[in-house]
Motif scaffolding. Structure first.
Motif, mmCIF file in Angstrom:
data_model
loop_
_atom_site.group_PDB
_atom_site.id
_atom_site.type_symbol
_atom_site.label_atom_id
_atom_site.label_comp_id
_atom_site.label_asym_id
_atom_site.label_seq_id
_atom_site.Cartn_x
_atom_site.Cartn_y
_atom_site.Cartn_z
ATOM 1 N N SER A 186 -20.936 23.730 -37.164
ATOM 2 C CA SER A 186 -19.525 23.358 -36.620
ATOM 3 C C SER A 186 -18.502 22.681 -37.645
ATOM 4 C CB SER A 186 -19.819 22.221 -35.272
ATOM 5 O OG SER A 186 -20.642 21.218 -36.059
ATOM 6 N N GLU A 187 -19.155 21.994 -38.485
ATOM 7 C CA GLU A 187 -18.367 21.306 -39.689
ATOM 8 C C GLU A 187 -17.458 22.361 -40.234
ATOM 9 O OE1 GLU A 187 -17.883 18.231 -40.060
ATOM 10 O OE2 GLU A 187 -19.982 17.486 -39.480
ATOM 11 N N PHE A 188 -17.949 23.568 -40.660
ATOM 12 C CA PHE A 188 -17.185 24.832 -40.956
ATOM 13 C C PHE A 188 -16.022 25.313 -40.148
ATOM 14 C CE2 PHE A 188 -21.049 24.336 -43.433
ATOM 15 C CZ PHE A 188 -20.312 24.284 -44.934
ATOM 16 N N ALA A 189 -16.429 24.997 -38.963
ATOM 17 C CA ALA A 189 -15.762 25.680 -37.697
ATOM 18 C C ALA A 189 -14.179 25.224 -37.901
ATOM 19 C CB ALA A 189 -16.224 25.312 -36.409
ATOM 20 N N VAL A 190 -13.845 23.819 -38.339
ATOM 21 C CA VAL A 190 -12.831 23.405 -38.270
ATOM 22 C C VAL A 190 -12.008 24.045 -39.512
ATOM 23 C CG1 VAL A 190 -11.230 21.370 -38.610
ATOM 24 C CG2 VAL A 190 -13.493 21.258 -37.760
ATOM 25 N N LEU A 191 -12.641 24.346 -40.562
ATOM 26 C CA LEU A 191 -12.031 24.986 -41.763
ATOM 27 C C LEU A 191 -11.637 26.497 -41.261
ATOM 28 C CD1 LEU A 191 -11.224 23.846 -44.521
ATOM 29 C CD2 LEU A 191 -13.303 24.850 -45.449
ATOM 30 N N ALA A 192 -12.567 27.034 -40.836
ATOM 31 C CA ALA A 192 -12.415 28.473 -40.210
ATOM 32 C C ALA A 192 -11.351 28.708 -39.153
ATOM 33 C CB ALA A 192 -13.787 29.105 -39.798
ATOM 34 N N MET B 143 -19.097 16.457 -29.541
ATOM 35 C CA MET B 143 -17.815 16.199 -28.966
ATOM 36 C C MET B 143 -16.640 16.018 -30.122
ATOM 37 S SD MET B 143 -17.156 16.426 -25.735
ATOM 38 C CE MET B 143 -15.745 15.516 -25.797
ATOM 39 N N GLY B 144 -17.380 15.260 -31.224
ATOM 40 C CA GLY B 144 -16.328 14.884 -32.279
ATOM 41 C C GLY B 144 -15.510 15.893 -32.911
ATOM 42 N N THR B 145 -16.260 17.121 -33.237
ATOM 43 C CA THR B 145 -15.979 18.379 -33.994
ATOM 44 C C THR B 145 -14.675 18.924 -32.937
ATOM 45 O OG1 THR B 145 -17.836 18.540 -35.236
ATOM 46 C CG2 THR B 145 -16.322 20.374 -34.893
ATOM 47 N N ALA B 146 -15.201 19.003 -31.602
ATOM 48 C CA ALA B 146 -14.346 19.647 -30.672
ATOM 49 C C ALA B 146 -12.846 18.902 -30.527
ATOM 50 C CB ALA B 146 -15.048 19.506 -29.242
ATOM 51 N N ILE B 147 -12.931 17.690 -30.585
ATOM 52 C CA ILE B 147 -11.749 16.654 -30.443
ATOM 53 C C ILE B 147 -10.951 17.015 -31.800
ATOM 54 C CG2 ILE B 147 -10.801 14.327 -30.416
ATOM 55 C CD1 ILE B 147 -13.160 13.493 -28.809
ATOM 56 N N ILE B 148 -11.627 17.112 -32.714
ATOM 57 C CA ILE B 148 -10.800 17.462 -34.103
ATOM 58 C C ILE B 148 -10.052 18.853 -34.150
ATOM 59 C CG2 ILE B 148 -11.237 17.871 -36.707
ATOM 60 C CD1 ILE B 148 -12.181 15.792 -37.199
ATOM 61 N N MET B 149 -10.849 19.895 -33.518
ATOM 62 C CA MET B 149 -10.379 21.227 -33.568
ATOM 63 C C MET B 149 -9.177 21.191 -32.747
ATOM 64 S SD MET B 149 -13.933 23.409 -33.581
ATOM 65 C CE MET B 149 -13.146 25.034 -33.694
ATOM 66 N N THR B 150 -9.318 20.611 -31.349
ATOM 67 C CA THR B 150 -8.146 20.445 -30.589
ATOM 68 C C THR B 150 -6.926 19.718 -31.240
ATOM 69 O OG1 THR B 150 -9.854 20.338 -28.854
ATOM 70 C CG2 THR B 150 -7.560 19.890 -28.369
ATOM 71 N N VAL B 151 -6.966 18.661 -31.832
ATOM 72 C CA VAL B 151 -6.050 18.183 -32.440
ATOM 73 C C VAL B 151 -5.373 18.819 -33.453
ATOM 74 C CG1 VAL B 151 -5.301 15.896 -33.909
ATOM 75 C CG2 VAL B 151 -7.000 15.536 -31.923
ATOM 76 N N VAL B 152 -6.281 19.461 -34.325
ATOM 77 C CA VAL B 152 -5.763 20.223 -35.552
ATOM 78 C C VAL B 152 -4.979 21.277 -34.991
ATOM 79 C CG1 VAL B 152 -6.619 22.130 -37.134
ATOM 80 C CG2 VAL B 152 -7.736 19.918 -37.352
ATOM 81 N N PHE C 46 -8.829 8.342 -39.528
ATOM 82 C CA PHE C 46 -8.373 7.416 -38.593
ATOM 83 C C PHE C 46 -9.378 7.017 -37.498
ATOM 84 C CE2 PHE C 46 -6.053 7.127 -34.347
ATOM 85 C CZ PHE C 46 -5.883 5.834 -34.497
ATOM 86 N N GLN C 47 -9.936 8.080 -36.992
ATOM 87 C CA GLN C 47 -10.910 7.983 -36.000
ATOM 88 C C GLN C 47 -12.115 7.332 -36.430
ATOM 89 O OE1 GLN C 47 -11.312 9.401 -32.604
ATOM 90 N NE2 GLN C 47 -13.238 8.525 -32.714
#
Lengths: 374, 516
Positions: free
Chosen positions: A118-124, A165-174, A328-329
């Motif tokens: 999931s950490e790499f999911a943001v990058l992908a 949840m943290g990664t899900a929030i970041i992906m949405t914000v990104v 920030f978060q």
């Protein structure tokens, strides 16, 4: 080559190295007391630091490789990487393939090391969204927005399922920020933001989330509550604030913070590493670290501004959002002004996958910056 | 696109400014409140990082001390209790993590923890002396405490729960006070939170099969039917408050006539007239064989007002002012209104007069009843602290004996004393021939006692609370003792179970080993 080397953002690279070094020291101080308390010799108290050191080295290599490559090549592999990411997020949920800890199924075990897809999911996600948007030279229509929502929605749902949840929030914000930078009209953006908030509150009310997740998300607005279900999260927040509050102007000094030495703050080396900074280095140290991370984000944003094409610009905008929102978060949640989520402090928190991902992200930003227009 | 990127930068600046503002807020404006918060673990860690004074037995034996924490521990000191379960219920624990402060550790905490010294010289006034801790010396005699522990462990039945209290009747000093079950305090002094919490749960949140907890000393906490030991209170009421009944004479018979407003009868040492042994006569004739029907009738004749008054003169319905901060219960005797016809009625008083029905007492209270008779009618305030010295040696405080209650005149005490002697010396009396397991008889110790065999009414094999209270030597009492052994087999008596323990305790108290 010489011109490109001259354009290489030394400030960004130097800031990353400096923040990483501070992070390693903080991880050592946050884990030493607990390991020694468990009866390990002081020498063995370096165990966590060594493990993180391996990932930092791997991350540095990944960053330099990506920085020296032309980022435009990533456009050709971005959808393949996206597919691989979705596959990995599915696989990690399969028993006996993914491994579980603390109630989450997030990891692949590779020998003694663990990888968190999931950490790499943001990058992908950043690569795929940047690729899609940059190929729509005429701008994004509603149809494109729906496609992007589906593209990001699938991995977000898989990440929520883990749960993370943290990664899900970041992906949405990104996604929202990248859509804004890609030129989506303001009214559509407003609807998307309102929609995201509505989904979030529905998830809170509809029983989709675990009770501990709701507690962590809502504790920051009920910090004095007597509600028994919130006490675990309130305790964590209380310990975090006690630790930071004891730092004062210059901090209690390295290895002289009792909350850090005695392990009062749960998950201090990962999500709550900022408390170790606040206690040991004080306001001055905390401001310096936040300043360095701010400088780092600003250099990435600068790369976005000078990027030679929309793909590079969107990549850097996504990476900027990833780094800036994480900072920030993370810092905010340790001081009670944002919900508690499992989002690490970039380059400082303990965690191999996150470190690899942050280094890779900066590597891409360095590549964009060194190939800027003009 | 560039404009929106600039907006992004502005939003980032705003967010980072917000974080810095909160950082300043937490580290400066709220720092003091966070530092002083009771939730801040640093505040209770200080208790582990500071020395505490010692707690000592009467002979100087260390019962609690601060020792250096093991190498690798995060703390400088930890508490050590070298005497283990033998004294734990009195010494208590100082356990900041579990939040438990009990016993002497709590009662004299302000002396045991580091505190400032008042200046005694001009130079000290100009340069105040450093903080110091005090050592608390108790009245407890370790050898007596050990004898009590062994005596209870030697009970022949499977249930070895019980309590023993040994007092100096003239000063109120507690010479021994041991209850079984007890607990090992060592795990509760462990700075390892998990180990200490596990031990704490075992001590404070669990009971044995009979419902007794090691964390709550039976001697002061548990109220138990006193049975016929309460006849001392009833007897005292006659001579003290109703002297016109001194010549009370109950016709010899096995059972009472039906009790007022009831079809119940009270039979001597039996539940039915067929098995009861006839008894009666004067008070002097009734007390040695412990004649239940006679005392039931005597109690009704005395009446509720004087019975309640006398029991409260002995300390019933009041918490004994012993220097323990918790786990000390008031013994119970019903109020006058409860003996009115619509409530318990006189029939209830008949049972109460020989320690059944609703009367309940602690071992400490029953020891104070014996001590009152032994001390010429005055109950001295029971106490555990003998003296307090500062760590450099000088005396800070010593206990000054003070009376607590005056339940009877000296003349009445003398009369009751003689009656209690007869319980030992009269052939056929309940304590006649009772001796310790080592063969030392109560008679040879010149003891004055009263037995108690209270039926709990429980439909189990272990349904009897066995008691004995007394003092010795009767003509010049040195010690007063209460022994209670609850939930014993239904074929046992106070004399057979508590009696040998009483003889053992009196023998040990009156003949201390050399050097004690």
């Amino acid at each position: 080559m010489g011109r490109r080397a001259a354009r290489f953002d030394v400030a960004l690279l130097g800031t990353v190295l400096l923040v990483t070094a501070i992070g390693l020291v903080m991880i050592y101080t946050a884990t030493r007391g607990t390991l020694v308390g468990q009866g390990l010799p002081v020498g063995d108290a370096l165990a966590v630091l060594k493990r993180q050191g391996i990932f930092v080295m791997m991350g540095l290599v990944a960053m330099l490789v990506l920085a020296t490559q032309d980022y435009r090549r990533l456009e050709y592999v971005s959808y393949a990487l996206y597919g691989l990411m979705v596959f990995a997020l599915l696989a990690v949920l399969v028993p006996h393939i993914g491994s579980s800890a603390l109630g989450s199924s997030r990891w692949f075990s590779v020998g003694p090391l663990q990888l968190q897809p999931s950490e790499f999911a943001v990058l992908a996600e950043i690569l795929a969204v940047a690729t899609y948007c940059s190929r729509r030279a005429d701008g994004l229509a509603w149809r494109d927005v729906w496609r992007l929502l589906a593209m990001v929605g699938i991995p977000v749902l898989l990440v929520v399922k883990q749960p993370d949840m943290g990664t899900a929030i970041i992906m949405t914000v990104v996604l929202l920020v990248m859509l804004a930078v890609a030129g989506v009209p303001g009214r559509i953006l407003l609807l998307l933001v309102l929609g995201a908030l509505a989904v979030f509150f529905l998830a809170l009310k509809a029983g989709v989330l675990h009770s501990y997740q709701i507690s962590r998300l809502t504790t920051f607005i009920h910090q004095d509550s007597n509600n028994p279900s919130l006490q675990g999260a309130i305790y964590t927040l209380q310990q975090a604030k006690d630790a930071i509050g004891s730092g004062g102007m210059f901090g209690r000094g390295l290895l002289h913070g009792s909350a850090t030495n005695l392990g009062y703050v749960p998950e201090q080396q990962t999500d709550f590493i900022f408390t170790a900074i606040g206690e040991q280095l004080g306001f001055v140290g905390g401001t310096a670290v936040l300043g360095l991370l701010g400088l780092l984000c600003w250099r990435v944003l600068r790369a976005a501004q000078v990027a030679r094409d929309p793909f590079g610009r969107l990549l850097c905008a996504g990476i900027f959002t990833f780094l800036a929102y994480s900072t920030f978060q993370n810092a905010s949640m340790t001081m009670g002004i944002m919900p508690i989520t499992g989002i690490p402090l970039p380059f400082v928190s303990y965690g191999g996958s996150a470190a690899l991902c942050f280094f890779a992200a900066v590597g891409v930003a360095l590549s964009v910056g060194s190939r800027r227009s003009g | 696109m560039s404009r929106r990127i600039r907006w992004l930068g502005a939003v980032m600046l705003l967010c980072f400014a917000l974080v810095l503002l909160q950082l300043a807020n937490v580290q400066f404006r709220k720092a003091a409140a966070l530092r002083n918060s009771p939730n801040n673990p640093r505040n209770f860690v200080k208790k582990f990082d500071n020395l505490r004074g010692d707690i000592l037995a009467a002979n100087g034996q260390v019962l609690a001390e601060s020792v250096h924490a093991p190498k690798g521990s995060s703390y400088k000191y930890m508490r050590s209790y070298p005497a283990g379960p033998l004294f734990s219920q009195i010494v208590g624990i100082n356990d900041p993590f579990y939040g438990a402060y009990t016993g002497i550790e709590q009662e004299y905490n302000s002396y045991l923890t580091a505190h400032s010294q008042s200046p005694k010289t001009l130079s000290q006034l100009l340069s105040p002396p450093p903080p110091t801790t005090d050592d608390v010396t108790l009245t407890l005699e370790p050898y007596l405490q050990q004898v009590a522990q062994q005596a209870l462990a030697g009970i022949s039945s499977a249930n070895k729960d019980g309590a023993i209290v040994v007092l100096n009747p003239h000063t109120g000093a507690v010479l021994a006070m041991y209850s079984s079950p007890s607990y090992d305090p060592a795990p509760l002094a462990n700075p390892d939170v998990a180990a200490e919490e596990k031990a704490g749960n075992a001590v404070f949140h669990s009971t044995d099969a009979e419902g007794f907890s090691g964390g709550l000393p039976m001697a002061t906490y548990n109220r138990i039917f006193p049975g016929s030991t309460f006849k001392i209170v009833t007897t005292t009421a006659v001579y003290n408050l109703a002297p016109q009944l001194a010549n009370f004479n109950y016709p010899v018979r096995p059972c009472t006539t039906p009790l007022p407003n009831s079809n119940k009868v009270i039979c001597n040492d039996a539940s039915s007239p067929q098995h009861a042994v006839a008894c009666g006569g004067t008070i002097a004739q009734m007390l040695p064989p412990s004649c239940d029907p006679g005392y039931a009738t005597l109690g009704m004749t005395i009446g509720p007002t004087d019975m309640v008054k006398q029991s409260e003169l002995f300390g019933y319905n009041s918490v004994p002012p012993i220097d323990l901060p918790s786990a000390v219960s008031a013994s119970y005797f019903p109020s006058v209104t409860q003996f009115q016809p619509q409530n318990l009625g006189l029939a209830g008083l008949a049972y109460s007069a020989f320690g059944q029905q609703n009367v309940q007492t602690t071992a400490l209270q029953n020891a104070l009843v014996a001590a009152a008779v032994a001390n010429g009618g005055t109950i001295m305030t029971p106490h555990l602290m003998a003296s307090i010295h500062d760590s450099n040696g000088p005396l800070v405080k010593s206990y000054q004996p003070t009376p607590w209650k005056q339940p009877m005149s000296a003349a009445t005490a003398q009369t009751v004393n003689q009656l209690m002697q007869a319980v030992v010396t009269t052939p056929g009396a309940t304590a006649y021939g009772v001796a310790s397991n080592a063969g030392v008889s109560l008679a040879s110790l010149h003891a004055a006692v009263k037995t108690g065999t209270a039926q709990t009414g429980l439909p189990t094999l272990y349904s009897i609370d066995d008691w004995m209270i007394g003092f010795a030597p009767a003509n010049n009492p040195q010690v007063a003792v209460a022994v209670v052994v609850p939930y014993q087999p239904s074929n046992t008596y106070g004399a057979t179970v508590a009696g040998p323990i009483m003889a053992t305790m009196l023998q040990a108290a009156l003949n201390p080993p050399p050097g004690q």
